[in-house]
Design a protein around this motif. Structure first.
Motif, short mmCIF file in Angstrom:
data_model
loop_
_atom_site.label_atom_id
_atom_site.label_comp_id
_atom_site.label_asym_id
_atom_site.label_seq_id
_atom_site.Cartn_x
_atom_site.Cartn_y
_atom_site.Cartn_z
N LYS A 1 15.70 -0.87 -14.35
CA LYS A 1 14.67 -1.82 -14.80
C LYS A 1 13.29 -1.43 -14.29
CE LYS A 1 17.80 -5.77 -15.17
NZ LYS A 1 18.12 -7.14 -14.68
N ILE A 2 13.24 -0.93 -13.06
CA ILE A 2 11.96 -0.52 -12.50
C ILE A 2 12.02 0.92 -12.02
CG2 ILE A 2 11.41 -2.88 -11.71
CD1 ILE A 2 11.97 -1.84 -8.80
N PHE A 3 10.87 1.55 -11.97
CA PHE A 3 10.73 2.77 -11.19
C PHE A 3 9.68 2.50 -10.14
CE2 PHE A 3 7.92 3.33 -14.89
CZ PHE A 3 6.72 3.72 -14.32
N ARG A 4 9.80 3.20 -9.01
CA ARG A 4 8.90 2.94 -7.89
C ARG A 4 8.07 4.19 -7.61
NH1 ARG A 4 12.33 1.46 -3.16
NH2 ARG A 4 13.91 2.75 -4.18
N PHE A 5 6.78 4.01 -7.70
CA PHE A 5 5.80 5.09 -7.55
C PHE A 5 5.33 5.07 -6.10
CE2 PHE A 5 2.76 7.49 -10.43
CZ PHE A 5 2.09 8.14 -9.41
N GLY A 6 5.84 6.00 -5.29
CA GLY A 6 5.49 6.02 -3.88
C GLY A 6 4.14 6.68 -3.63
N HIS A 7 3.40 6.12 -2.69
CA HIS A 7 2.10 6.70 -2.30
C HIS A 7 1.93 6.52 -0.79
CE1 HIS A 7 1.16 2.42 -3.22
NE2 HIS A 7 1.65 2.68 -4.41
N ASN B 1 8.68 18.14 -12.23
CA ASN B 1 9.11 18.23 -10.82
C ASN B 1 8.48 17.13 -9.97
OD1 ASN B 1 10.75 19.39 -8.93
ND2 ASN B 1 9.38 21.07 -8.41
N ILE B 2 8.36 15.96 -10.57
CA ILE B 2 7.83 14.78 -9.89
C ILE B 2 8.99 13.83 -9.61
CG2 ILE B 2 6.35 12.73 -10.11
CD1 ILE B 2 4.49 14.46 -11.86
N VAL B 3 9.14 13.43 -8.36
CA VAL B 3 10.26 12.57 -7.95
C VAL B 3 9.74 11.15 -7.72
CG1 VAL B 3 12.12 12.21 -6.30
CG2 VAL B 3 11.38 14.54 -6.87
N LEU B 4 10.21 10.22 -8.54
CA LEU B 4 9.92 8.80 -8.36
C LEU B 4 11.20 8.10 -7.93
CD1 LEU B 4 7.84 8.11 -11.63
CD2 LEU B 4 6.97 8.70 -9.35
N ALA B 5 11.07 7.00 -7.22
CA ALA B 5 12.23 6.23 -6.79
C ALA B 5 12.68 5.28 -7.89
CB ALA B 5 11.90 5.44 -5.53
N GLY B 6 13.97 4.97 -7.88
CA GLY B 6 14.51 4.04 -8.86
C GLY B 6 14.64 2.64 -8.31
N GLY B 7 15.07 1.74 -9.16
CA GLY B 7 15.33 0.37 -8.74
C GLY B 7 16.69 0.27 -8.05
N GLN B 8 16.83 -0.69 -7.16
CA GLN B 8 18.07 -0.86 -6.41
C GLN B 8 18.78 -2.12 -6.84
OE1 GLN B 8 15.69 -0.42 -2.67
NE2 GLN B 8 17.33 0.94 -2.03
N GLN B 9 20.11 -2.06 -6.79
CA GLN B 9 20.96 -3.20 -7.11
C GLN B 9 20.63 -3.73 -8.51
OE1 GLN B 9 21.14 -5.99 -3.79
NE2 GLN B 9 21.42 -4.34 -2.32
N ASN B 10 20.27 -4.99 -8.64
CA ASN B 10 20.05 -5.54 -9.98
C ASN B 10 18.77 -5.04 -10.64
OD1 ASN B 10 18.47 -6.99 -8.12
ND2 ASN B 10 18.36 -8.78 -9.45
N LEU B 11 17.98 -4.23 -9.93
CA LEU B 11 16.78 -3.64 -10.51
C LEU B 11 17.01 -2.21 -11.01
CD1 LEU B 11 14.08 -4.90 -7.97
CD2 LEU B 11 14.50 -5.76 -10.28
N PRO C 1 0.80 -1.23 0.00
CA PRO C 1 0.00 0.00 0.00
C PRO C 1 0.83 1.28 0.00
CG PRO C 1 -0.67 -1.50 1.76
CD PRO C 1 0.67 -1.95 1.27
N THR C 2 2.16 1.17 0.06
CA THR C 2 3.00 2.35 0.18
C THR C 2 3.80 2.67 -1.08
OG1 THR C 2 4.98 1.24 1.03
CG2 THR C 2 3.27 1.83 2.62
N VAL C 3 4.05 1.68 -1.92
CA VAL C 3 4.87 1.91 -3.11
C VAL C 3 4.55 0.84 -4.15
CG1 VAL C 3 6.80 0.56 -2.19
CG2 VAL C 3 7.22 2.28 -3.97
N THR C 4 4.52 1.27 -5.40
CA THR C 4 4.25 0.35 -6.51
C THR C 4 5.48 0.30 -7.41
OG1 THR C 4 1.87 0.77 -6.47
CG2 THR C 4 2.80 -0.07 -8.52
N ALA C 5 6.04 -0.90 -7.58
CA ALA C 5 7.20 -1.10 -8.44
C ALA C 5 6.73 -1.46 -9.84
CB ALA C 5 8.09 -2.20 -7.88
N VAL C 6 7.23 -0.71 -10.83
CA VAL C 6 6.77 -0.84 -12.22
C VAL C 6 7.96 -1.12 -13.13
CG1 VAL C 6 5.51 0.29 -14.08
CG2 VAL C 6 5.00 0.89 -11.69
#
Length: 385
Positions: free
Chosen positions: A334-340, A321-331, A296-301
């Motif tokens: 590959k993914i971006f993480r949409f925090g909510h 000016n929208i900040v999304l999180a990136g993938g970590q390590q081997n991700l 419920p807090t973040v969606t990995a896409v």
């Protein structure tokens, strides 16, 4: 003109104006009565959020500091520890335990999948001599956008005497949790997530079983020493100098929690998740987590491979000016993480989904402009209270 920043991360989260105002109050004596009254209020409200009659310790630290505090207070060097991990932060806790001399047996699950409690149960059945002293599990794995069913994990552990220690840093107050009824012995959380204040406070809830383990814990500690925390708490004080401004903010955030109601907060985060997932599915992008364990807090896409996640994130920031999180390590890429998570509104999500549509269209990904926004609005309409 790009306007105010949309901080859509799995922490730190945006800060409400009333919390900012609270944090700007003048300093007070952290050994005085005014601080004691505030501290006692904070602890009682935190107990209610954890649903526990146990105790609360607060440390000046990030969430990782809280994890380290849990290890040094409840796990002795040489103790056997079962680490249950399905992502970066599960791995981190195992590494902390190893660094303090624990014998860590890792049980790893594929990234993007939730933990299978049956496998934990089978491991513990084989531990006939009760050599395993602690079980480490992450409630909400933000690196992959999944959450784990703590109730089922507690049931799987059953009567085994090992401590169940939970990283709930990004999950507390966004996902159902009943510390006492689910037999959770130690729960760690952090200020920069659902509590909507800056990083710098780590919270550790623990019960009598954990306290008994602490009494026999042989590892070195000073800054994290729970015995000192408990001694000072009897006087309404902290064992080391507290970040007083953050305490002001936490007090105000807890007042906001009480006004909204814990169940409403949890429901709101579920709704956020559903809005984002409806939109992402409408865009035809692949989600990392299945519906049954979606955070419920973040969606990995998963980003289109020919475009890459980092380019999408860069353009979202540069153009909107929208900040999304990136993938970590081997991700990574590959993914971006949409925090909510935390102080986010439904319309913030809808606006950001519209910006994502435009961004994808500009990089050549086929988009039916307005379609995912329409799906998000339909989901919002269904869930709005």
């Amino acid at each position: 003109m790009v306007g105010d920043q949309y901080l859509l991360l799995p922490g730190p989260t945006p800060i409400p104006d009333r919390v900012k105002r609270a944090m700007s109050k003048p300093m007070i004596n952290h050994r005085g009565m005014e601080f004691r009254i505030m501290l006692e209020y904070i602890i009682e409200e935190l107990k209610a959020i954890h649903k526990t009659k146990g105790d609360i310790a607060i440390f000046p630290a990030s969430g990782t500091g809280g994890l380290e505090a849990a290890i040094v207070n409840f796990v002795s060097p040489g103790d056997k520890v079962l680490s249950i991990s399905s992502g970066v932060f599960g791995d981190r806790w195992a590494e902390i335990a190893e660094n303090f001399g624990a014998q860590v047996e890792r049980v790893d699950f594929p990234w993007g999948q939730s933990v299978d409690p049956q496998i934990i149960k089978e491991k513990l059945i084989k531990d006939t001599n009760a050599n395993i002293k602690a079980i480490l599990v992450t409630q909400n794995e933000t690196s992959t956008g999944i959450y784990n069913d703590l109730k089922s994990i507690g049931e799987a552990i059953g009567s085994h005497p090992a401590l169940l220690m939970v990283d709930a840093i990004s999950g507390l107050a966004t996902i159902d949790m009943d510390m006492d009824d689910w037999n959770l012995d130690v729960v760690i959380s952090g200020s920069q997530k659902a509590f909507m204040i800056p990083p710098g406070i780590a919270i550790m809830a623990y019960n009598k079983k954990a306290l008994a383990a602490h009494a026999n814990c042989s590892g070195p500690r000073f800054y994290w020493d729970l015995t000192a925390v408990r001694k000072y708490l009897e006087k309404g004080q902290t064992s080391v100098t507290p970040p007083i401004s953050l305490y002001f903010g936490l007090e105000e955030a807890l007042i906001m929690f009480k006004e909204e109601g814990l169940e409403n907060i949890i429901s709101r985060h579920r709704n956020y998740r559903d809005i984002v997932r409806c939109a992402i599915k409408a865009l035809g992008l692949e989600l990392m987590a299945a519906d049954h364990c979606a955070s419920p807090t973040v969606t990995a896409v998963f980003a289109p491979p020919d475009i890459g996640a980092n380019k999408i994130r860069e353009m979202m920031y540069k153009d909107f000016n929208i900040v999304l999180a990136g993938g970590q390590q081997n991700l990574d890429n590959k993914i971006f993480r949409f925090g909510h998570l935390g102080y986010v509104r439904e319309l913030d999500l809808v606006a950001s989904i519209a910006a994502l549509e435009i961004t994808l269209s500009r990089v050549g990904y086929p988009v039916n402009l307005g379609h995912s926004v329409s799906k998000a609005l339909e989901c919002l309409k269904e869930n709005i209270t």
